[in-house]
Motif scaffolding. Structure first.
Motif, PDB file in Angstrom:
ATOM      1  N   PRO A  59       0.099  -1.902   6.991  1.00 49.64           N
ATOM      2  CA  PRO A  59       1.177  -0.953   6.712  1.00 49.64           C
ATOM      3  C   PRO A  59       1.000  -0.192   5.392  1.00 49.64           C
ATOM      4  O   PRO A  59       0.558  -0.755   4.388  1.00 49.64           O
ATOM      5  N   VAL A  60       1.365   1.071   5.454  1.00 50.48           N
ATOM      6  CA  VAL A  60       1.291   1.966   4.294  1.00 50.48           C
ATOM      7  C   VAL A  60       2.661   2.607   4.095  1.00 50.48           C
ATOM      8  O   VAL A  60       3.305   3.032   5.067  1.00 50.48           O
ATOM      9  N   ALA A  61       3.098   2.676   2.853  1.00 47.82           N
ATOM     10  CA  ALA A  61       4.342   3.365   2.510  1.00 47.82           C
ATOM     11  C   ALA A  61       3.985   4.799   2.115  1.00 47.82           C
ATOM     12  O   ALA A  61       3.439   5.044   1.041  1.00 47.82           O
ATOM     13  N   LEU A  62       4.278   5.729   3.014  1.00 47.02           N
ATOM     14  CA  LEU A  62       3.983   7.138   2.782  1.00 47.02           C
ATOM     15  C   LEU A  62       5.161   7.789   2.062  1.00 47.02           C
ATOM     16  O   LEU A  62       6.310   7.643   2.477  1.00 47.02           O
ATOM     17  N   SER A  63       4.861   8.510   1.005  1.00 50.04           N
ATOM     18  CA  SER A  63       5.882   9.190   0.213  1.00 50.04           C
ATOM     19  C   SER A  63       5.637  10.690   0.242  1.00 50.04           C
ATOM     20  O   SER A  63       4.544  11.152  -0.108  1.00 50.04           O
ATOM     21  N   LEU A  64       6.658  11.446   0.674  1.00 46.04           N
ATOM     22  CA  LEU A  64       6.594  12.915   0.712  1.00 46.04           C
ATOM     23  C   LEU A  64       7.848  13.458   0.015  1.00 46.04           C
ATOM     24  O   LEU A  64       8.736  14.008   0.645  1.00 46.04           O
TER      25      LEU A  64
ATOM     26  N   LEU B 202       0.189  12.622   9.928  1.00 51.40           N
ATOM     27  CA  LEU B 202       0.168  11.528   8.952  1.00 51.40           C
ATOM     28  C   LEU B 202       0.774  10.258   9.551  1.00 51.40           C
ATOM     29  O   LEU B 202       0.223   9.152   9.404  1.00 51.40           O
ATOM     30  N   LYS B 203       1.912  10.401  10.234  1.00 48.82           N
ATOM     31  CA  LYS B 203       2.577   9.241  10.829  1.00 48.82           C
ATOM     32  C   LYS B 203       1.687   8.567  11.867  1.00 48.82           C
ATOM     33  O   LYS B 203       1.610   7.331  11.941  1.00 48.82           O
ATOM     34  N   ASP B 204       1.005   9.383  12.690  1.00 45.53           N
ATOM     35  CA  ASP B 204       0.163   8.834  13.757  1.00 45.53           C
ATOM     36  C   ASP B 204      -0.995   8.006  13.203  1.00 45.53           C
ATOM     37  O   ASP B 204      -1.498   7.112  13.879  1.00 45.53           O
ATOM     38  N   ALA B 205      -1.434   8.322  11.976  1.00 47.06           N
ATOM     39  CA  ALA B 205      -2.584   7.625  11.387  1.00 47.06           C
ATOM     40  C   ALA B 205      -2.224   6.269  10.796  1.00 47.06           C
ATOM     41  O   ALA B 205      -3.119   5.501  10.436  1.00 47.06           O
ATOM     42  N   LEU B 206      -0.918   5.974  10.720  1.00 40.66           N
ATOM     43  CA  LEU B 206      -0.474   4.751  10.062  1.00 40.66           C
ATOM     44  C   LEU B 206      -0.038   3.715  11.090  1.00 40.66           C
ATOM     45  O   LEU B 206       0.516   4.056  12.136  1.00 40.66           O
ATOM     46  N   PRO B 207      -0.261   2.439  10.804  1.00 38.11           N
ATOM     47  CA  PRO B 207       0.045   1.391  11.786  1.00 38.11           C
ATOM     48  C   PRO B 207       1.516   0.994  11.775  1.00 38.11           C
ATOM     49  O   PRO B 207       2.287   1.386  10.890  1.00 38.11           O
ATOM     50  N   SER B 208       1.882   0.189  12.744  1.00 36.40           N
ATOM     51  CA  SER B 208       3.230  -0.362  12.835  1.00 36.40           C
ATOM     52  C   SER B 208       3.601  -1.059  11.526  1.00 36.40           C
ATOM     53  O   SER B 208       2.765  -1.732  10.911  1.00 36.40           O
TER      54      SER B 208
ATOM     55  N   GLN C 242       0.852  -1.184   0.000  1.00 33.09           N
ATOM     56  CA  GLN C 242       0.000   0.000   0.000  1.00 33.09           C
ATOM     57  C   GLN C 242       0.888   1.234   0.000  1.00 33.09           C
ATOM     58  O   GLN C 242       1.814   1.333   0.816  1.00 33.09           O
ATOM     59  N   PHE C 243       0.605   2.165  -0.907  1.00 34.34           N
ATOM     60  CA  PHE C 243       1.430   3.350  -1.065  1.00 34.34           C
ATOM     61  C   PHE C 243       0.545   4.589  -1.087  1.00 34.34           C
ATOM     62  O   PHE C 243      -0.486   4.623  -1.761  1.00 34.34           O
ATOM     63  N   LEU C 244       0.968   5.613  -0.341  1.00 33.50           N
ATOM     64  CA  LEU C 244       0.288   6.911  -0.325  1.00 33.50           C
ATOM     65  C   LEU C 244       1.303   7.971  -0.721  1.00 33.50           C
ATOM     66  O   LEU C 244       2.244   8.250   0.026  1.00 33.50           O
ATOM     67  N   ASP C 245       1.131   8.531  -1.905  1.00 35.99           N
ATOM     68  CA  ASP C 245       2.078   9.495  -2.466  1.00 35.99           C
ATOM     69  C   ASP C 245       1.445  10.878  -2.437  1.00 35.99           C
ATOM     70  O   ASP C 245       0.546  11.173  -3.244  1.00 35.99           O
TER      71      ASP C 245
ATOM     72  N   ILE D 129      14.521   7.067   4.459  1.00 42.92           N
ATOM     73  CA  ILE D 129      13.329   6.225   4.648  1.00 42.92           C
ATOM     74  C   ILE D 129      13.369   5.711   6.077  1.00 42.92           C
ATOM     75  O   ILE D 129      14.436   5.303   6.564  1.00 42.92           O
ATOM     76  N   ALA D 130      12.221   5.716   6.740  1.00 42.27           N
ATOM     77  CA  ALA D 130      12.131   5.173   8.089  1.00 42.27           C
ATOM     78  C   ALA D 130      10.901   4.288   8.212  1.00 42.27           C
ATOM     79  O   ALA D 130       9.926   4.429   7.454  1.00 42.27           O
ATOM     80  N   ARG D 131      10.943   3.362   9.184  1.00 39.13           N
ATOM     81  CA  ARG D 131       9.843   2.430   9.412  1.00 39.13           C
ATOM     82  C   ARG D 131       9.288   2.636  10.822  1.00 39.13           C
ATOM     83  O   ARG D 131      10.036   2.836  11.772  1.00 39.13           O
ATOM     84  N   LYS D 132       7.966   2.546  10.922  1.00 43.81           N
ATOM     85  CA  LYS D 132       7.312   2.707  12.229  1.00 43.81           C
ATOM     86  C   LYS D 132       7.440   1.419  13.039  1.00 43.81           C
ATOM     87  O   LYS D 132       7.106   0.337  12.551  1.00 43.81           O
ATOM     88  N   PRO D 133       7.971   1.516  14.254  1.00 47.74           N
ATOM     89  CA  PRO D 133       8.132   0.295  15.092  1.00 47.74           C
ATOM     90  C   PRO D 133       6.790  -0.372  15.393  1.00 47.74           C
ATOM     91  O   PRO D 133       5.753   0.282  15.403  1.00 47.74           O
TER      92      PRO D 133
END
Length: 273
Positions: free
Chosen positions: A154-159, A181-187, A74-77, A269-273
């Motif tokens: 999980p969603v891959a957010l692109s900014l 945006l980060k808070d709305a996305l899961p681990s 899943q990608f959100l650009d 690029i970073a990943r949410k724990p």
């Protein structure tokens, strides 16, 4: 959208827009006199703008390939810009045909070209949201997004090359937006991001800020430390924060063909724990 709604869309071709200036730098044809004049002014003070735009786009390609190969589906650009093949969904679905992609932008002409962003594989899906990153709640609740992405997975957010168009105005707006945006996305979600910086040539970057301001678009370039803050609480992937051409180049020599001053843009690029 009805025919009447389409007829009253104001494409605002008499004023420069960042997505169309970027399109010009990438060699595209969806730009107009106001955009080309602003782009010419930028090139006058920062001749490497064409190089910087190209390597920023190449970072998006590498990041998307890496994330798709690592299992992201899943990608959100946000801040998509004018369609320029290969687009994010071309790369993601080329690796994972079932990938789902949501694009968003605030330029009405991107909406006019959105059909090029919606050519999904049969197994996957793409959608487009006309929205501004300064309204993250509007993006996250948009029916097109909710009908395409499952925010429980999980969603891959692109900014990419976006948040320098959000000025803080003394309120730390940019970091607050990204945290929303980060808070709305899961681990397991990821954030891939690039951002222009004045760290290499503050004089040239100050002149660019004035050119964009005169064209009606405020800019705020940020230092390495300010860029690093966007990833607070998430785990940076190796090699951490680098200049855009140095982040996992396809070939080692790719990182030597561009100087730091020409890149003038951080990436990570970073990943949410």
């Amino acid at each position: 959208m009805s025919d009447h709604d389409e007829a009253v869309v104001d494409l605002q071709l008499d004023r420069a827009h960042s997505s169309r200036i970027y399109d010009y730098f990438l060699g595209g044809k969806t730009n107009f006199l106001a955009d080309r004049m602003a782009a010419g002014s930028v090139l006058g003070v920062f001749p490497a703008a064409l190089v910087a735009a190209r390597i920023n786009r190449e970072f998006m390609h590498r990041a998307t390939r890496l994330l798709a190969r690592s299992g992201m589906r899943q990608f959100l650009d946000i801040g998509t810009g004018i369609p320029t093949p290969p687009n994010l969904h071309d790369i993601a679905q080329g690796i994972a045909p079932a990938a789902r992609v949501v694009y968003t932008d605030n330029d009405p002409i991107v909406l006019a070209h959105a059909a090029a962003l919606l050519l999904s594989t049969p197994e996957g899906r793409t959608a487009y949201v006309q929205a501004d990153v300064t309204d993250p709640a509007g993006i996250l609740t948009a029916p097109q997004l909710r009908g395409t992405l499952d925010l429980r997975r999980p969603v891959a957010l692109s900014l990419n090359a976006l948040m320098h168009f959000v000025t803080d105005d003394g309120r730390d707006r940019a970091h607050t937006i990204v945290e929303t945006l980060k808070d709305a996305l899961p681990s397991g979600s990821t954030l891939a991001m690039t951002h222009a910086t004045p760290d290499m040539d503050a004089t040239a970057m100050h002149k660019i800020i004035k050119i964009y301001a005169d064209a009606g678009t405020p800019l705020q370039f940020r230092s390495r430390a300010e860029f690093r803050r966007f990833f607070d609480g998430w785990e940076l992937l190796e090699p951490g924060v680098t200049l855009s051409h140095q982040w996992r180049p396809d070939r080692p020599e790719d990182a030597t063909h561009v100087t730091d001053a020409e890149a003038a843009c951080y990436a990570a690029i970073a990943r949410k724990p």
